[in-house]
Write an enzyme that holds these catalytic residues in place. Structure first.
Site, PDB file in Angstrom:
ATOM      1  N   GLY A  85     -73.844   2.881  54.502  1.00 50.63           N
ATOM      2  CA  GLY A  85     -72.336   3.427  54.978  1.00 50.63           C
ATOM      3  C   GLY A  85     -72.970   4.439  54.924  1.00 50.63           C
ATOM      4  O   GLY A  85     -70.803   5.084  54.468  1.00 50.63           O
ATOM      5  N   LYS A 141     -85.873  14.261  57.194  1.00 47.00           N
ATOM      6  CA  LYS A 141     -85.607  15.674  57.959  1.00 47.00           C
ATOM      7  C   LYS A 141     -83.747  15.056  58.688  1.00 47.00           C
ATOM      8  O   LYS A 141     -83.824  13.972  59.329  1.00 47.00           O
ATOM      9  CB  LYS A 141     -86.222  15.599  59.253  1.00 47.00           C
ATOM     10  CG  LYS A 141     -85.948  16.775  60.588  1.00 47.00           C
ATOM     11  CD  LYS A 141     -86.387  18.098  60.264  1.00 47.00           C
ATOM     12  CE  LYS A 141     -86.174  18.859  61.283  1.00 47.00           C
ATOM     13  NZ  LYS A 141     -85.527  19.970  60.641  1.00 47.00           N
ATOM     14  N   TYR A 142     -83.557  15.965  59.218  1.00 47.17           N
ATOM     15  CA  TYR A 142     -81.783  15.265  59.983  1.00 47.17           C
ATOM     16  C   TYR A 142     -81.687  15.841  61.402  1.00 47.17           C
ATOM     17  O   TYR A 142     -82.496  17.129  61.897  1.00 47.17           O
ATOM     18  CB  TYR A 142     -80.562  16.517  58.888  1.00 47.17           C
ATOM     19  CG  TYR A 142     -78.998  16.562  59.888  1.00 47.17           C
ATOM     20  CD1 TYR A 142     -79.031  15.581  59.824  1.00 47.17           C
ATOM     21  CD2 TYR A 142     -78.272  17.481  59.989  1.00 47.17           C
ATOM     22  CE1 TYR A 142     -77.536  15.090  60.589  1.00 47.17           C
ATOM     23  CE2 TYR A 142     -77.167  17.276  60.932  1.00 47.17           C
ATOM     24  CZ  TYR A 142     -76.880  16.278  61.075  1.00 47.17           C
ATOM     25  OH  TYR A 142     -75.574  15.609  61.429  1.00 47.17           O
ATOM     26  N   HIS A 189     -77.382   6.813  68.312  1.00 47.15           N
ATOM     27  CA  HIS A 189     -78.016   5.062  67.452  1.00 47.15           C
ATOM     28  C   HIS A 189     -78.014   4.563  68.565  1.00 47.15           C
ATOM     29  O   HIS A 189     -77.004   3.795  69.075  1.00 47.15           O
ATOM     30  CB  HIS A 189     -76.050   5.300  66.674  1.00 47.15           C
ATOM     31  CG  HIS A 189     -76.823   3.656  65.564  1.00 47.15           C
ATOM     32  ND1 HIS A 189     -76.164   4.408  64.655  1.00 47.15           N
ATOM     33  CD2 HIS A 189     -77.014   2.866  65.581  1.00 47.15           C
ATOM     34  CE1 HIS A 189     -76.643   2.576  64.014  1.00 47.15           C
ATOM     35  NE2 HIS A 189     -76.768   2.144  64.681  1.00 47.15           N
ATOM     36  N   GLU A 203     -83.408   2.188  60.069  1.00 42.08           N
ATOM     37  CA  GLU A 203     -82.561   1.573  58.913  1.00 42.08           C
ATOM     38  C   GLU A 203     -82.915  -0.118  60.032  1.00 42.08           C
ATOM     39  O   GLU A 203     -82.648  -0.178  60.877  1.00 42.08           O
ATOM     40  CB  GLU A 203     -82.457   1.511  57.636  1.00 42.08           C
ATOM     41  CG  GLU A 203     -80.462   1.085  58.708  1.00 42.08           C
ATOM     42  CD  GLU A 203     -79.373   1.049  57.734  1.00 42.08           C
ATOM     43  OE1 GLU A 203     -79.393   1.636  56.797  1.00 42.08           O
ATOM     44  OE2 GLU A 203     -78.904   0.279  57.736  1.00 42.08           O
ATOM     45  N   ARG A 261     -79.045  -9.334  59.129  1.00 42.68           N
ATOM     46  CA  ARG A 261     -78.470  -9.997  59.600  1.00 42.68           C
ATOM     47  C   ARG A 261     -77.739  -9.925  60.873  1.00 42.68           C
ATOM     48  O   ARG A 261     -78.287  -9.322  61.480  1.00 42.68           O
ATOM     49  CB  ARG A 261     -77.556  -9.582  58.722  1.00 42.68           C
ATOM     50  CG  ARG A 261     -76.920  -8.479  58.031  1.00 42.68           C
ATOM     51  CD  ARG A 261     -75.127  -8.521  58.128  1.00 42.68           C
ATOM     52  NE  ARG A 261     -75.311  -6.475  57.870  1.00 42.68           N
ATOM     53  CZ  ARG A 261     -75.341  -6.046  58.696  1.00 42.68           C
ATOM     54  NH1 ARG A 261     -74.670  -6.129  59.863  1.00 42.68           N
ATOM     55  NH2 ARG A 261     -74.638  -4.505  58.485  1.00 42.68           N
ATOM     56  N   VAL A 316     -72.275  -6.800  63.761  1.00 43.47           N
ATOM     57  CA  VAL A 316     -70.083  -6.871  64.487  1.00 43.47           C
ATOM     58  C   VAL A 316     -70.710  -6.672  65.556  1.00 43.47           C
ATOM     59  O   VAL A 316     -70.047  -7.843  66.484  1.00 43.47           O
ATOM     60  CB  VAL A 316     -69.581  -5.776  63.475  1.00 43.47           C
ATOM     61  CG1 VAL A 316     -68.389  -6.251  64.163  1.00 43.47           C
ATOM     62  CG2 VAL A 316     -69.594  -5.789  61.908  1.00 43.47           C
TER      63      VAL A 316
END
Lengths: 466, 135
Positions: A164, A201-202, A208, A288, A292, A295
């Site tokens: 988060g 690295k960014y 996403h 990642e 689970r 949403v």
């Protein structure tokens, strides 16, 4: 199949799980806090028991009380929903040790994927692409800085136990590194009681993209297409869709194969989501894994025609997945807007309160997953999500038009909601074109605000004139 | 097992609210740890004394005994009914959860005014068990 299960959660997800159980003839036991006595999941379940006061650590996170209810009411399995105890490996372990079935993956899989740097190393070893960065956690500032220099700025410092966006710092310039490293460590320590961090690295303006997978206990893992979750604000997703306008059939196949490989490397079963960052050249990197139900799972259900909770129950009961293919191709297009009790005009500040008037949209291919009703009090003790509005269309345009109409039909009085922002996004040319990234909200928020404030003052003037 | 490890297990039990734990260390070694906790004395902690009026116009104090645990209820030595006299310190029943058994104790002398619980029933957090007229 189970005859009775306990749902260790609240709100819309508890209601969502109860609905599938009712259809399948499975009795349900709800648990609730003192603040949720009038909650919908309490009314809908076959049995409901209060497990503690409003504070989540004393109720929805109270493992002994939840297990005592499951034991006393003769439940066979426990569904953790999302949030609360859903990604707590100790809970999953204790549930199984007490003789119940945990409707989720094995606790060891939760544990390994929960440690972000461990998960990263595991993926590297399994041949899953990850962003360049450190191997495991880094111990010292100088070691971390050395890695940052090697991979090149900008870099992200991320908490090993994080999630988060907490314990995460973006470092654009080398001279800021040491300061931000210490800040990330401090925040990681205070948020997760674990100050370990790692360096990555960014990527500027990524998309996403996540892949829904589900596995049974016999080694079969299926990918149910991807979800596009780039419309987010401070790492909180606002609007999701499936499929993604950026994913070709060929890329979908690659993503699915990679996700299945990642899941197989930890002998994963039940529902899970592998999150990837996608760059403008179509290259993707593991971010990642969420161990689970998510949403935003309904958009996958709408285009894949499977009830994910039903599949979760089937595989938890030891049955084989009823799907032959390794990848379920999407049919049509689905979009979800999270309707939160937040004021978009006040930078999305949560505004709990009582819903005075509530009218939900309907019509073909419109689905509302919610625990709200007229007179319902949105408590400040829990998250601010009021509902998930999900629609389906044969094409993306049809789905977005249907969503626009449904958002305008939705009437929620008494609290501010994110609906005006959702309406703005649905007709924004960048969103419509499908050419957007995770920077969308930052980029367009001020333009929305200007328009929103003008609309508000016009409304006021109209009321005054009347 | 080191003393430090035992201490850590003890702290973890405390934090998570467990009263006992069984550990298997290899095939033949099992240890069981039990926390020495005082029984739940429900009356003073969770009840609100109220002034109630009986038929004769005499005021007396009424106390509600509520559960602060979740589990199956059973009576102690006798199944209590309205009018039964109970003594300070008497065990009225017990609540059995997944990892504990808590005794429901009365902290004052009095007479049972209401029995709000049946043996074998599931009591949840805050559930009314008894109303007692205090002497």
């Amino acid at each position: 199949m189970f005859s009775k299960i306990l749902i260790a959660n609240r709100g819309e997800i508890a209601v969502r799980i109860i609905r599938t159980c009712k259809r399948m003839g499975i009795a349900t036991v709800a648990v609730y806090s003192e603040a949720d006595q009038n909650a919908l999941h309490v009314k809908m379940a076959d049995e409901a028991y209060c497990i503690g006061p409003a504070r989540p650590d004393l109720s929805y996170l109270n493992i002994p009380n939840i297990l005592s209810v499951a034991h006393a009411s003769n439940c066979e399995a426990i569904h953790p929903g999302y949030g609360f105890l859903s990604e707590n490996p100790s809970f999953a372990e204790i549930v199984e040790k007490c003789g119940f079935v945990f409707i989720g993956p094995e606790y060891r899989a939760i544990e390994r994927m929960g440690q972000k740097s461990v998960a990263r190393d595991l993926m590297i070893r399994s041949g899953v692409p990850v962003m360049p960065g450190s191997q495991g956690s880094v111990e010292t500032e100088s070691e971390a800085l050395e890695i940052a220099r090697q991979i090149g700025f900008p870099v992200l410092i991320k908490a090993t136990s994080g999630g988060g966006g907490k314990g995460m710092r973006l470092v654009e310039r080398e001279e800021d590194f040491n300061n931000l490293f210490r800040m990330a460590q401090g925040e990681a320590e205070s948020s997760f009681a674990d100050k370990r961090v790692y360096v990555e690295k960014y990527m500027r303006n990524p998309r996403h993209i996540e892949v829904q997978i589900i596995g049974d206990r016999h080694g079969k893992i299926v990918a149910l297409g991807e979800r596009e979750c780039s419309i987010q604000r401070r790492h909180q997703k606002l609007i999701e869709e499936s499929p993604s306008p950026a994913v070709s059939p060929e890329l979908r196949r690659q993503l699915a194969e990679t996700a299945i490989k990642a899941a197989k490397s930890i002998n994963y079963y039940n529902a899970g989501t592998i999150e990837f960052l996608l760059d403008s050249d179509g290259k993707f990197f593991f971010m990642e894994m969420n161990t689970r139900l998510q949403v935003e799972h309904p958009v996958t259900e709408m285009v894949c025609n499977y009830d994910l909770v039903e599949l979760q129950l089937l595989v938890a009961a030891g049955e084989h997945l009823p799907i032959e293919a390794d990848l379920v191709e999407p049919y049509g297009w689905a979009v979800e807007c999270r309707i939160n009790a937040e004021d978009p005009a006040m930078s999305f500040i949560p505004c709990p309160g009582r819903i005075e008037k509530y009218l939900v949209p309907g019509g073909p291919w419109v689905r509302v997953d919610s625990a709200a009703y007229q007179g319902y009090l949105i408590s400040s003790n829990y998250d601010s999500m009021v509902a998930k509005l999900v629609v389906w269309g044969r094409t993306r345009d049809e789905a977005l038009d249907r969503m626009s109409a449904a958002l305008r039909e939705y009437e929620i009085k008494g609290i501010e909601t994110t609906i005006p922002f959702d309406i703005y996004v649905m007709r924004h040319p960048d969103f419509r074109s499908g050419n957007f990234s995770t920077s969308f909200v930052d980029k367009h928020f001020s333009a929305f605000l200007k328009e929103h404030n003008e609309d508000k003052s016009q409304e006021k003037a109209a009321v005054a004139a009347a | 097992m080191e003393a430090e490890q035992i201490k850590r297990i003890y702290e973890a039990m405390h934090e998570n609210g467990f009263d006992h734990i069984e550990l298997e260390l290899g095939e033949d070694h099992k240890i069981r740890m039990q926390l020495d906790r005082p029984p739940v004395v429900a009356a003073p902690a969770v009840s609100v004394p109220e002034l109630a009026e009986n038929g004769n116009g005499v005021q007396r104090t009424q106390v509600e005994i509520r559960s602060d645990k979740v589990g199956s209820f059973s009576f102690a030595d006798r199944q209590l009914k309205t009018g039964d006299r109970i003594k300070k310190g008497e065990i009225l029943g017990s609540i059995k959860g997944i990892s504990f058994q808590d005794r429901v104790k009365c902290s004052l002398d009095g007479v049972i005014a209401t029995v709000a619980v049946e043996p074998g029933s599931i009591v949840d957090y805050g559930r009314l068990l008894f109303v007692v007229n205090i002497d």
